[in-house]
Design a protein around this motif. Structure first.
Motif, mmCIF file in Angstrom:
data_model
loop_
_atom_site.group_PDB
_atom_site.id
_atom_site.type_symbol
_atom_site.label_atom_id
_atom_site.label_comp_id
_atom_site.label_asym_id
_atom_site.label_seq_id
_atom_site.Cartn_x
_atom_site.Cartn_y
_atom_site.Cartn_z
ATOM 1 N N ALA A 31 0.891 -1.153 0.010
ATOM 2 C CA ALA A 31 0.020 -0.117 0.152
ATOM 3 C C ALA A 31 0.710 1.294 0.130
ATOM 4 O O ALA A 31 0.545 2.438 -0.438
ATOM 5 C CB ALA A 31 -0.884 0.053 1.372
ATOM 6 N N GLY A 94 2.181 12.794 -8.612
ATOM 7 C CA GLY A 94 1.403 11.812 -7.902
ATOM 8 C C GLY A 94 0.124 12.256 -7.278
ATOM 9 O O GLY A 94 -0.204 13.495 -7.430
ATOM 10 N N THR A 95 -0.626 11.354 -6.558
ATOM 11 C CA THR A 95 -1.694 11.862 -5.986
ATOM 12 C C THR A 95 -1.730 12.959 -5.033
ATOM 13 O O THR A 95 -2.543 13.760 -5.341
ATOM 14 C CB THR A 95 -1.949 10.739 -4.716
ATOM 15 O OG1 THR A 95 -1.895 9.201 -5.488
ATOM 16 C CG2 THR A 95 -3.451 10.411 -4.234
ATOM 17 N N THR A 96 -0.656 13.277 -4.221
ATOM 18 C CA THR A 96 -0.361 14.258 -3.587
ATOM 19 C C THR A 96 -0.620 15.668 -4.315
ATOM 20 O O THR A 96 -1.171 16.587 -4.051
ATOM 21 C CB THR A 96 0.916 14.378 -2.821
ATOM 22 O OG1 THR A 96 1.017 13.003 -1.820
ATOM 23 C CG2 THR A 96 1.079 15.401 -1.725
ATOM 24 N N HIS A 123 -6.119 10.065 4.032
ATOM 25 C CA HIS A 123 -4.687 10.379 4.045
ATOM 26 C C HIS A 123 -4.143 11.728 4.405
ATOM 27 O O HIS A 123 -5.245 12.572 3.757
ATOM 28 C CB HIS A 123 -4.184 9.794 2.883
ATOM 29 C CG HIS A 123 -2.552 9.644 2.492
ATOM 30 N ND1 HIS A 123 -1.754 10.779 2.456
ATOM 31 C CD2 HIS A 123 -1.765 8.624 2.647
ATOM 32 C CE1 HIS A 123 -0.467 10.384 2.279
ATOM 33 N NE2 HIS A 123 -0.376 9.073 2.369
ATOM 34 N N ASN A 175 -6.232 3.738 3.029
ATOM 35 C CA ASN A 175 -4.910 3.143 2.966
ATOM 36 C C ASN A 175 -4.625 2.322 4.285
ATOM 37 O O ASN A 175 -3.469 1.683 4.548
ATOM 38 C CB ASN A 175 -3.831 4.238 2.459
ATOM 39 C CG ASN A 175 -3.587 5.245 3.746
ATOM 40 O OD1 ASN A 175 -4.740 6.027 4.251
ATOM 41 N ND2 ASN A 175 -2.547 5.521 4.278
ATOM 42 N N ALA A 202 -5.828 6.791 -4.738
ATOM 43 C CA ALA A 202 -4.541 6.136 -4.580
ATOM 44 C C ALA A 202 -4.218 4.774 -4.465
ATOM 45 O O ALA A 202 -3.579 3.896 -5.215
ATOM 46 C CB ALA A 202 -3.661 6.664 -3.348
ATOM 47 N N GLN A 203 -5.352 3.863 -3.740
ATOM 48 C CA GLN A 203 -5.020 2.443 -3.500
ATOM 49 C C GLN A 203 -6.101 1.622 -4.464
ATOM 50 O O GLN A 203 -6.098 0.504 -4.390
ATOM 51 C CB GLN A 203 -5.715 2.401 -2.072
ATOM 52 C CG GLN A 203 -4.551 2.869 -1.064
ATOM 53 C CD GLN A 203 -3.306 2.240 -1.019
ATOM 54 O OE1 GLN A 203 -2.976 1.092 -1.459
ATOM 55 N NE2 GLN A 203 -2.499 3.053 -0.412
ATOM 56 N N HIS A 225 3.230 4.674 -8.776
ATOM 57 C CA HIS A 225 4.186 3.522 -8.051
ATOM 58 C C HIS A 225 3.355 2.492 -7.142
ATOM 59 O O HIS A 225 3.904 1.631 -6.572
ATOM 60 C CB HIS A 225 5.034 4.488 -7.095
ATOM 61 C CG HIS A 225 4.333 5.192 -6.019
ATOM 62 N ND1 HIS A 225 4.334 4.525 -4.828
ATOM 63 C CD2 HIS A 225 3.851 6.434 -5.966
ATOM 64 C CE1 HIS A 225 3.758 5.670 -3.947
ATOM 65 N NE2 HIS A 225 3.404 6.697 -4.601
ATOM 66 N N LYS A 226 2.187 2.792 -7.011
ATOM 67 C CA LYS A 226 1.257 1.649 -6.374
ATOM 68 C C LYS A 226 0.729 0.676 -7.403
ATOM 69 O O LYS A 226 -0.149 -0.203 -6.691
ATOM 70 C CB LYS A 226 0.133 2.486 -5.319
ATOM 71 C CG LYS A 226 0.703 3.405 -4.156
ATOM 72 C CD LYS A 226 -0.189 4.061 -3.468
ATOM 73 C CE LYS A 226 0.208 4.978 -2.480
ATOM 74 N NZ LYS A 226 0.840 4.896 -1.551
HETATM 75 N N1 PMP Z 1 -3.849 8.906 -0.697
HETATM 76 C C1 PMP Z 1 -3.892 7.582 -0.110
HETATM 77 C C2 PMP Z 1 -5.317 6.743 0.164
HETATM 78 C C3 PMP Z 1 -2.717 6.935 -0.157
HETATM 79 O O1 PMP Z 1 -2.565 5.750 0.307
HETATM 80 C C4 PMP Z 1 -1.378 7.848 -0.651
HETATM 81 C C5 PMP Z 1 -0.236 6.845 -0.446
HETATM 82 N N2 PMP Z 1 0.304 6.357 0.915
HETATM 83 C C6 PMP Z 1 -1.714 9.214 -1.064
HETATM 84 C C7 PMP Z 1 -2.966 9.605 -0.903
HETATM 85 C C8 PMP Z 1 -0.529 9.936 -1.342
HETATM 86 O O2 PMP Z 1 0.110 9.119 -2.498
HETATM 87 P P1 PMP Z 1 1.482 9.670 -2.995
HETATM 88 O O3 PMP Z 1 2.609 9.786 -1.763
HETATM 89 O O4 PMP Z 1 1.834 8.845 -4.311
HETATM 90 O O5 PMP Z 1 1.272 11.157 -3.650
#
Ligand code: PMP
Length: 411
Positions: A31, A94-96, A123, A175, A202-203, A225-226
């Motif tokens: 995860a 990425g997601t963030t 998250h 997550n 993300a997940q 990357h996930k």
């Molecule tokens: N949201 C969730 C639910 C996540 O699991 C994660 C990564 N652990 C993130 C956001 C952030 O993803 P990233 O670090 O790839 O930007």
């Protein structure tokens, strides 16, 4: 999958042959990030060996080739999530970054007294950008709570949603708890009040078949990357009509149509949101990760991981002193993530001993401190599965937890 088929898949992941303190690696931190198959590793080498070049601006052969590959991946992602147009796919880190992009670009549409709804299982990357936006614009952040089993209190959502709600931002899969949220109903209800919905996926992409049009979601975000791809690359999906209205997020090369000292005009989608040289290598290599996932099939991955989950919950529940979080829930609403604590032992102590035994797990607040506060713990131990995990590894995990207990409780 048969044991033989899983072994064939495992053979595609060179890292799984690594030894950790002389033990075979058992990687259960998927995860956080998944391992990468040979296809992905080789694609990285291929990119630098045959097409390294900057994209879009170049006339020459290599630039043209790299541009074609990048745009081909955009198309691949469009098909992967069933978007309508490839221009609705914006490449981000990425997601963030995708969530920050939306929170920042939507800023001027948020007024004092408006409301944004999130939940307490988010998250940190789906909390802090909204918190900052609310503070800046005088808006109010409303938090949906959860039941003891971790499921969202949908009553809270129904109570909060109103004409004042501008954005609802919820994760597709937690997550920490692995719970799959009923996002379709949430999206439908939010739209009845004119609110926009962002889903933090993300997940999700290596767990669920995604169809953003069927979901009718306004924004959907995840990282490569996930899902067996490289780090530093991800995407934001947004409905074309909405993205067109949003202000750019960053400014510079690539995102402009015309620049003069009097006035600058911006590019059309998707480039308006892609200032500067993107992670070209990451995008192209991500394409190979998507091929890998598609070759195995999301539904096949999903049903195999479900079997691992059910088996692991059965094994772990039989261990005295183990407290599972978010477990009292129908397995159809849960993906391959289990978080737990062992007696009152500190999660770092448990995680360190498991590490010595070769098992990689995640420990701590799991970037979800409000959820830790809900369960009144400072941290948890999380295991999360991928297509290369096995039932034997789960047996070894159970034995290792018993060993850990003995060591730490000095039994
Ligand atoms: N949201 C969730 C639910 C996540 O699991 C994660 C990564 N652990 C993130 C956001 C952030 O993803 P990233 O670090 O790839 O930007």
């Amino acid at each position: 999958f048969s044991e033989k088929e899983i072994q064939k898949i495992r053979n595609q992941f060179p890292i799984l042959k690594e030894k950790i303190y002389s033990n075979p690696l058992i990687y259960m931190d998927n995860a956080a990030t998944t391992q990468k198959p040979l296809k992905v590793i080789q694609a990285t080498q291929n990119y630098y060996s045959t097409m390294n070049s900057n994209i879009h601006r170049g006339l020459h052969y290599l630039s043209h080739k790299a541009t074609l590959y990048v745009e081909n991946v955009r198309e691949k992602i469009k098909n992967f999530i069933h978007a309508k147009y490839s221009s609705e796919i914006i490449f981000t880190k990425g997601t963030t970054e995708s969530i920050n992009l939306v929170a920042s670009s939507i800023d001027s549409f948020i007024k004092k007294g408006d409301e944004i709804i999130i939940s307490c299982i988010e998250h940190h990357s789906n909390i802090v950008p909204w918190q900052v936006l609310c503070k800046k614009r005088g808006a109010i952040l409303k938090i949906i709570s959860i039941h003891e089993n971790g499921f969202l209190k949908l009553k809270d959502f129904e109570l909060f949603i109103s004409e004042k709600t501008k954005i609802v931002s919820i994760c597709h899969i937690s997550n920490v708890l692995g719970i799959i949220n009923p996002i379709k109903n949430i999206i439908k209800k939010a739209h009845e009040y004119g609110a926009l919905v962002l889903i933090d996926g993300a997940q999700a992409p290596s767990n669920l078949n995604l169809d953003v049009q069927e979901l009718n979601v306004d924004f959907y975000v995840f990282s490569a990357h996930k899902m067996y791809g490289p780090t530093g690359i991800g995407m934001l999906y947004g409905k074309k009509k909405i993205l067109e209205k949003l202000y750019p997020y960053q400014f510079g090369g690539e995102m402009i149509k015309n620049v003069s000292f009097d006035k600058t005009t911006y590019s059309d989608l998707p480039f308006k949101f892609e200032a500067g040289t993107p992670n070209i290598e990451g995008i192209i290599v991500w394409g190979s990760a998507i091929d890998f996932v598609k070759e195995i099939g999301i539904s096949n991955i999903q049903s195999y991981k479900k079997k691992l989950l059910i088996y692991a919950v059965k094994c772990l529940s039989s261990i005295d002193g183990i407290q599972l979080y978010g477990d009292n829930i129908d397995f159809s609403k849960k993906s391959g993530i289990i978080s737990f604590n062992l007696y009152k032992l500190h999660c770092f102590d448990v995680g360190s001993i498991l590490d010595r035994l070769g098992i990689a797990v995640r420990t701590g607040h799991l970037c979800a401190q409000p959820l830790m506060n809900f369960f009144k713990v400072s941290g948890m131990i999380r295991i999360s599965f991928s297509i290369y995990n096995t039932f034997k590894e789960i047996d070894y995990l159970s034995e290792s937890i018993l060993k850990t207990k003995k060591i730490l409780l000095k039994q």
